[in-house]
Design an enzyme around this catalytic site. Structure first.
Site, PDB file in Angstrom:
ATOM      1  N   CYS A 110      57.751  34.953  15.026  1.00 18.15           N
ATOM      2  CA  CYS A 110      58.243  33.576  14.888  1.00 18.15           C
ATOM      3  C   CYS A 110      58.828  33.349  13.490  1.00 18.15           C
ATOM      4  CB  CYS A 110      57.118  32.588  15.157  1.00 18.15           C
ATOM      5  SG  CYS A 110      57.681  30.881  15.072  1.00 18.15           S
TER       6      CYS A 110
ATOM      7  N   CYS B  42      54.551  29.045   8.883  1.00 14.96           N
ATOM      8  CA  CYS B  42      53.233  28.386   8.920  1.00 14.96           C
ATOM      9  C   CYS B  42      52.183  29.324   8.312  1.00 14.96           C
ATOM     10  CB  CYS B  42      52.881  28.045  10.359  1.00 14.96           C
ATOM     11  SG  CYS B  42      54.228  27.192  11.215  1.00 14.96           S
TER      12      CYS B  42
ATOM     13  N   CYS C 213      49.325  31.021  10.484  1.00 15.55           N
ATOM     14  CA  CYS C 213      49.605  31.583  11.811  1.00 15.55           C
ATOM     15  C   CYS C 213      49.772  33.105  11.817  1.00 15.55           C
ATOM     16  CB  CYS C 213      50.843  30.927  12.388  1.00 15.55           C
ATOM     17  SG  CYS C 213      51.124  31.390  14.110  1.00 15.55           S
TER      18      CYS C 213
ATOM     19  N   CYS D 249      47.906  25.999  29.736  1.00 13.46           N
ATOM     20  CA  CYS D 249      48.840  25.747  28.638  1.00 13.46           C
ATOM     21  C   CYS D 249      49.515  27.046  28.211  1.00 13.46           C
ATOM     22  CB  CYS D 249      48.077  25.131  27.467  1.00 13.46           C
ATOM     23  SG  CYS D 249      49.148  24.799  26.064  1.00 13.46           S
TER      24      CYS D 249
ATOM     25  N   CYS E 161      50.985  22.564  30.928  1.00 18.89           N
ATOM     26  CA  CYS E 161      51.257  22.145  29.555  1.00 18.89           C
ATOM     27  C   CYS E 161      52.005  23.286  28.883  1.00 18.89           C
ATOM     28  CB  CYS E 161      49.908  21.890  28.878  1.00 18.89           C
ATOM     29  SG  CYS E 161      50.021  21.565  27.124  1.00 18.89           S
TER      30      CYS E 161
ATOM     31  N   CYS F 273      50.534  16.109  23.717  1.00 18.61           N
ATOM     32  CA  CYS F 273      49.266  16.677  23.262  1.00 18.61           C
ATOM     33  C   CYS F 273      49.516  16.947  21.781  1.00 18.61           C
ATOM     34  CB  CYS F 273      48.983  17.958  24.044  1.00 18.61           C
ATOM     35  SG  CYS F 273      47.627  18.934  23.387  1.00 18.61           S
TER      36      CYS F 273
ATOM     37  N   ARG G 116      40.301  17.265  22.276  1.00 20.94           N
ATOM     38  CA  ARG G 116      40.202  18.646  22.721  1.00 20.94           C
ATOM     39  C   ARG G 116      39.752  19.566  21.591  1.00 20.94           C
ATOM     40  NH1 ARG G 116      42.705  20.052  27.235  1.00 20.94           N
ATOM     41  NH2 ARG G 116      43.678  18.000  27.273  1.00 20.94           N
TER      42      ARG G 116
END
Ligand code: SAM
Ligand code: DTB
Ligand code: SF4
Length: 340
Positions: free
Chosen positions: A49, A53, A56, A93, A125, A185, A257
């Site tokens: 990616c 971040c 991550c 998800c 999701c 979400c 959650r």
């Protein structure tokens, strides 16, 4: 109802047991507090990616030993969704390590996956990065229930964690999701090295989103070797519980959650989080790329606490095709099942 930052701070600063009591009261007024929604995650496209971040495992800026994987085939994803359903999950998800969705064959395939999951009677999701309004409409047409797109931390602390995108871009995607009539979400990660004011600011921003998120994932940082946050000091568990309680009070109708980080959190602390209003967990031995508690741990804990997995709902009607009235995987034969 909008909340000022002072109101959120005052809540956050309450004595912990008073805060939990208030959160439990709000929880019981809005939900069946015996119910826990079980959700399963699948990484449909892993690693590589282009966002930076700092937490991550999947960012190209981080030196982790993650194996990259191209977008999965639709039938492989649907086989995993069926297995998750059989194991008691009602929400599936799908996560892709994309900074943003690009139109084309990959996106069309994700729409097919969403349709397949939705046709199984599960809530579908996905979390695919930034999204245009047109893409959000296509996902809605395919049957998407919710789109996961986190603010992750406060606007003030954001550029200490991510520099390749702005807070405003996250808010823009959330607006596109809302325009397409998809539930959001939206939550964050705790334990990134932020301070109390950042947690208060995040909770303030989340609760003032219009509409409020249908689901609020609270992730505790999973420190990943090779990321800049691998050695960050662990957040005190009572701060985590405090955030859950404040989220429950400010967003009384939302599913709160418990997401990443449960593997390192004791069953007693998780029970306290349920008391403070958490009513959904991710089950299955893996989140996207990191480990999660075993199904046995989760079902034993729910049993010990007298809680049951929530039954699936679609368009407000309980789906009875599989599983018993109590929602236990495989069913226990009981018939009572009411739509919410
Ligand atoms: N790429 C998309 C995005 O960032 O929106 C979707 C996938 S991303 C992995 C989904 C969420 O997982 C992030 O917003 C973050 O809250 C959470 N997450 C990622 N790595 C994590 C970690 N090491 N610990 C805790 N939460 C994490
Ligand atoms: C969310 O807020 N947490 C989930 C889900 N949304 C997609 C993801 C957690 C990922 C944890 C790190 C990993 O397994 O890579
Ligand atoms: Fe990419 Fe999402 Fe990971 Fe950021 S959190 S690096 S956007 S997969």
């Amino acid at each position: 109802m909008t909340h000022t930052i002072e109101e959120v701070r005052a809540l956050y600063k309450k004595p912990l047991l008073d805060l939990i009591y208030d959160a439990a009261t709000a929880h019981r007024a809005n939900h069946d507090h015996h119910e826990m929604q079980m959700c399963t995650l699948l990484s449909i496209k892993t690693g590589g990616c282009a966002e930076d971040c700092k937490y991550c495992s999947q960012s190209i800026y981080n030196n982790t030993d993650l194996e990259k994987e191209i977008l999965m085939k639709t039938d492989e994803v649907l086989a995993q969704a069926r297995a998750a359903k059989e194991a008691g999950s009602t929400r599936f998800c799908m996560g892709a390590a994309w900074p943003r969705v690009l139109d084309g064959r990959a996106f069309d395939r994700v729409c097919d996956m969403v349709k397949g999951v939705s046709d199984m009677g599960m809530e579908a999701c996905c979390t695919l990065g930034m999204l245009t309004e047109d893409q959000a409409h296509k996902l809605k047409e395919a049957g998407l229930t919710a789109y996961n797109h986190n603010l992750d931390t406060s606007e003030e602390f954001y550029d200490k964690i991510i520099t390749t995108r702005s807070y405003q871009e996250r808010l823009d995607t959330l607006a596109n999701v809302a325009k397409a009539g998809i539930s959001a979400c939206c939550g964050g990660i705790l334990g990134l090295g932020e301070d109390e004011d950042d947690r208060i600011s995040l909770l303030h921003t989340l609760s003032n989103l219009n509409p409020q998120p249908e689901s609020v994932p609270i992730n505790m940082l999973v420190p990943v070797e090779g990321t800049p946050l691998a050695k960050v000091e662990r957040l005190d568990i009572f701060e985590w519980i405090r955030c859950i309680a404040v989220a429950r009070i400010l967003m009384p109708k939302a599913m709160v959650r418990l997401s990443a980080g449960r593997l390192e959190i004791s069953k007693e602390a998780q029970a306290m989080a349920f008391m403070a209003g958490a009513n959904a967990i991710f089950t299955g031995e893996k989140l996207l790329t990191t480990a999660n508690p075993e199904a046995d741990f989760d079902y034993t804990l729910l049993g010990e606490l007298g809680m049951t997995p929530r039954v699936p709902y679609k368009d407000g009607v309980a789906v009875t095709e599989q599983g018993g009235g109590c929602g236990k995987p495989g069913g226990c034969g009981c018939a009572s099942q009411e739509a919410a």
